[in-house]
Write a protein that holds these residues in place. Structure first.
Motif, mmCIF file in Angstrom:
data_model
loop_
_atom_site.group_PDB
_atom_site.id
_atom_site.type_symbol
_atom_site.label_atom_id
_atom_site.label_comp_id
_atom_site.label_asym_id
_atom_site.label_seq_id
_atom_site.Cartn_x
_atom_site.Cartn_y
_atom_site.Cartn_z
ATOM 1 N N ASP A 498 0.990 -1.274 -0.095
ATOM 2 C CA ASP A 498 0.025 0.078 0.157
ATOM 3 C C ASP A 498 0.770 1.239 0.001
ATOM 4 O O ASP A 498 0.594 2.241 -0.569
ATOM 5 C CB ASP A 498 -0.942 0.113 1.132
ATOM 6 N N SER A 501 2.051 1.787 -3.782
ATOM 7 C CA SER A 501 0.731 2.359 -4.387
ATOM 8 C C SER A 501 0.849 3.869 -3.897
ATOM 9 O O SER A 501 0.485 4.625 -4.924
ATOM 10 C CB SER A 501 -0.393 1.729 -3.955
ATOM 11 N N ARG A 502 0.646 4.182 -2.603
ATOM 12 C CA ARG A 502 0.517 5.661 -2.363
ATOM 13 C C ARG A 502 1.285 6.565 -2.914
ATOM 14 O O ARG A 502 1.160 7.539 -3.346
ATOM 15 C CB ARG A 502 0.558 5.720 -0.755
ATOM 16 N N GLU A 505 0.585 7.011 -6.254
ATOM 17 C CA GLU A 505 -0.418 7.958 -6.584
ATOM 18 C C GLU A 505 -0.413 9.243 -6.314
ATOM 19 O O GLU A 505 -1.177 10.090 -7.016
ATOM 20 C CB GLU A 505 -1.465 7.443 -5.482
ATOM 21 N N ALA A 542 2.811 -0.615 -10.273
ATOM 22 C CA ALA A 542 2.073 0.731 -9.880
ATOM 23 C C ALA A 542 2.258 1.863 -11.032
ATOM 24 O O ALA A 542 1.345 2.491 -11.234
ATOM 25 C CB ALA A 542 2.507 1.180 -8.535
ATOM 26 N N ARG A 545 -0.001 1.003 -13.829
ATOM 27 C CA ARG A 545 -1.284 1.212 -13.423
ATOM 28 C C ARG A 545 -1.607 2.665 -13.787
ATOM 29 O O ARG A 545 -2.843 2.855 -13.995
ATOM 30 C CB ARG A 545 -1.680 0.703 -11.948
ATOM 31 N N ARG A 546 -0.875 3.672 -13.438
ATOM 32 C CA ARG A 546 -1.266 4.900 -13.568
ATOM 33 C C ARG A 546 -0.827 5.537 -15.090
ATOM 34 O O ARG A 546 -1.159 6.825 -15.305
ATOM 35 C CB ARG A 546 -0.566 5.758 -12.467
ATOM 36 N N ASP A 566 -9.541 -1.004 -3.845
ATOM 37 C CA ASP A 566 -9.498 0.474 -3.595
ATOM 38 C C ASP A 566 -8.414 0.518 -2.592
ATOM 39 O O ASP A 566 -8.408 0.016 -1.548
ATOM 40 C CB ASP A 566 -10.741 0.913 -2.919
ATOM 41 N N GLN A 568 -7.358 2.792 -0.663
ATOM 42 C CA GLN A 568 -7.655 3.457 0.560
ATOM 43 C C GLN A 568 -8.437 2.383 1.637
ATOM 44 O O GLN A 568 -8.487 2.639 2.899
ATOM 45 C CB GLN A 568 -8.460 4.727 0.504
#
Length: 590
Positions: A498, A501-502, A505, A542, A545-546, A566, A568
């Motif tokens: 996570d 991913s953050r 993000e 990641a 993915r973006r 999700d 989050q």
């Protein structure tokens, strides 16, 4: 021996690296060798038959013992190796090398069925014993290039091997490597289980290298390896010193003890020539205590004029740097370059270069000095990818995976990022459990001072509570935020997947993402259970993915299993409790 032989146990790895032919040595000859070198061995039973037994291998792991082996039984943290003498005997052990307590255990279990050689310093004696069995001497080859220091060992050994390979391949001779990431003999590799294998395995590797016509090998030498006598009985053509900063104080207790462990490598009885980076007082101290032929190297922006070699004229070159090596005594000037970012990689490349130039003066590599200089100036041996060391995964944003896991390494990595980034620096860090906990607050403080967005997550907790480890990092980070009025964004996110991913993000194309601490590692250790996660793979996933571009040699990824999650709210199944924790504090420069 092949790269496909991954996931091997220590015992299986030992067997893979056994040479095919070994002359060996008799028990009588081994006892005589140990007596002549001051180990004062006591052998039982005494007799001609026992003395004539021929030893053709050596092993510490009872599961790795083969027919005709010397079983080296040492006292461990939980048990004594002699407790497993029956396993070794059933596998074909021909004799045992052990201490007083081990000798008693062997006699209790097997009586006098097998010769027992008793010495007081078993770990230290294991190296010379294996050297005799495998026929290793100071001149038998291959030429060993050992690198020690807190940071930079892995990259320097990769640079060394690349340069040596550039020089030796045209002469149809191979190179080897022993290190954190892999052990290699020519083109064949298997993953390494520790930075430096045990002494008996190292001596087996030397014999295997000779069978494969390996003329030279680069080797990481950790302070653990020196302290635990894993390098006993080896002789280095050249040893190199990178730096000394806070790390491993859980083992050594103090920086003085840590220094003493490293310094043992540079004794004349172990190393013919030493090349020491002297950018700080620790380096100069190392150069002073080293014996034999000592060469000093200054790599700082303002190099010490007293050094034998200096790095000058550093300039950007693609993602890395071009630089000049100058010799104070001869006036020699050599222009070279590295493709890896960061001033510290210039130092790593310079150390590798000077080590090989120094070997030319004392080692029969079979290449001329002119060939070495031509390779440095024209062949680009230092533009290589080193797994998990400033490894570029993405280009916009720049996304890097690095092994930085102590304060000095973090500073170097973040300085390298700052020198090339036009946007924010986003950093994901953790710390290993059951290791030097005193460095955690310092790492947290460095993170928030030098990065714009810091995400504190998990590394390898081992048997320690992950939350407790993160708390140590957070303590230093929060103190620095409050005392220095920083506006860095600070988050605590677990699990690490996570956190990765953050980081992606919140990134924009002009930013730099750094995942620090784990490098090439592909598992996290939670209380002895390994949970698969590779920072390089997950970062590439990641980024894709973006829709961000990845580097040409970034890992390929399967269809994203997290696409419908999700980040989050949904758990990521890479920790034992599938727990996700996220808190944020501080400002956001974005």
């Amino acid at each position: 021996m092949s790269a496909a032989a991954s996931g091997l146990s220590v015992a299986a790895q030992d067997r893979v690296f056994r040479p095919e032919g070994v002359i060996g040595a008799t028990v009588e000859a081994l006892v005589a060798e140990l007596a002549s070198t001051g180990y004062d061995p006591l052998v039982t039973p005494v007799g001609r038959t026992a003395g004539e037994i021929r030893l053709t291998g050596a092993a510490m792991d009872p599961k790795a013992v083969g027919h005709g082996d010397l079983f080296v039984a040492i006292s461990g943290a939980r048990a004594h190796g002699a407790d497993y003498v029956m396993t070794a005997l059933d596998a074909g052990a021909a004799a045992v090398l052990t201490d007083v307590a081990g000798a008693e255990k062997v006699r209790e279990r097997v009586g006098y069925r097998i010769p027992v050689i008793e010495v007081s310093r078993v770990r230290e004696a294991a190296g010379p014993s294996a050297a005799l069995i495998y026929g290793n001497t100071a001149t038998s080859g291959p030429a060993l290039f050992g690198v020690t220091g807190t940071n930079g060992k892995t990259t320097t050994t990769y640079f060394l091997r690349s340069l040596l390979d550039t020089l030796l391949r045209p002469h149809q001779r191979a190179t080897g490597m022993i290190g954190t990431i892999e052990i290699a003999s020519g083109d064949a590799t298997i993953p390494s289980k520790m930075t430096t294998p045990e002494a008996v395995q190292l001596h087996s590797l030397m014999a295997l290298f000779r069978e494969a016509d390996v003329a030279a090998a680069a080797m990481e030498v950790s302070s653990h390896a020196i302290s635990y006598e894993r390098t006993s009985g080896l002789f280095y053509a050249v040893a190199g010193f990178t730096n000394l900063t806070q790390d491993h104080l859980d083992l050594h207790g103090s920086m003085e003890e840590y220094f003493a462990a490293k310094a043992a490598l540079f004794a004349r009885r172990r190393t013919r020539s030493s090349v020491v980076i002297v950018d700080d007082p620790w380096g100069w101290r190392m150069a002073e205590v080293a014996t034999g032929h000592v060469v000093t190297l200054a790599t700082a922006e303002t190099p010490d004029p007293a050094a034998d070699w200096s790095v000058t004229d550093v300039a950007p070159h693609l993602l890395g740097s071009a630089f000049t090596l100058r010799n104070r005594h001869t006036g020699e000037s050599i222009r070279s370059r590295t493709g890896l970012p960061g001033r510290f990689n210039v130092a790593n490349a310079a150390l590798a270069a000077v080590m090989v130039l120094t070997a030319d003066e004392s080692t029969a590599l079979g290449v001329s000095r002119e060939e070495i200089i031509a390779a440095l100036e024209q062949a680009d041996p230092f533009t290589i990818s080193v797994p998990g060391r400033m490894q570029v995964i993405g280009t916009a944003p720049a996304a890097i995976v690095d092994f930085a896991h102590n304060p000095d390494a973090m500073i170097r990595t973040l300085e390298a990022a700052a020198s090339t980034s036009t946007g924010k620096t986003i950093l994901v860090i953790g710390a290993a459990g059951e290791r030097d906990s005193a460095k955690r607050p310092a790492m947290g403080a460095i993170a928030v001072r030098m990065a714009d967005h810091v995400i504190i997550s998990d590394d390898d907790p081992h048997g320690e509570d992950p939350a407790q480890i993160r708390a140590g990092l957070l303590e230093g980070a929060r103190e620095a935020l409050a005392a220095e009025d920083l506006d860095t964004t600070l988050e605590e996110i677990s699990p690490r997947l996570d956190a990765i991913s953050r980081a992606v993000e919140v990134a924009e194309p002009e930013d730099t993402i750094i995942l620090a601490g784990r490098g090439h590692e592909v598992h996290q250790d939670f209380a002895g259970t390994k949970h698969p996660i590779d920072d390089r793979v997950e970062l590439a996933r990641a980024l894709r993915r973006r829709g961000f571009p990845t580097a040409d040699d970034a890992p390929q990824t399967d269809p994203d299993p997290q696409t419908d999650l999700d980040p989050q709210t949904d758990p990521a199944p890479n920790t034992p409790d599938h727990h996700r924790l996220s808190t944020a504090e501080g400002g956001d420069k974005s």
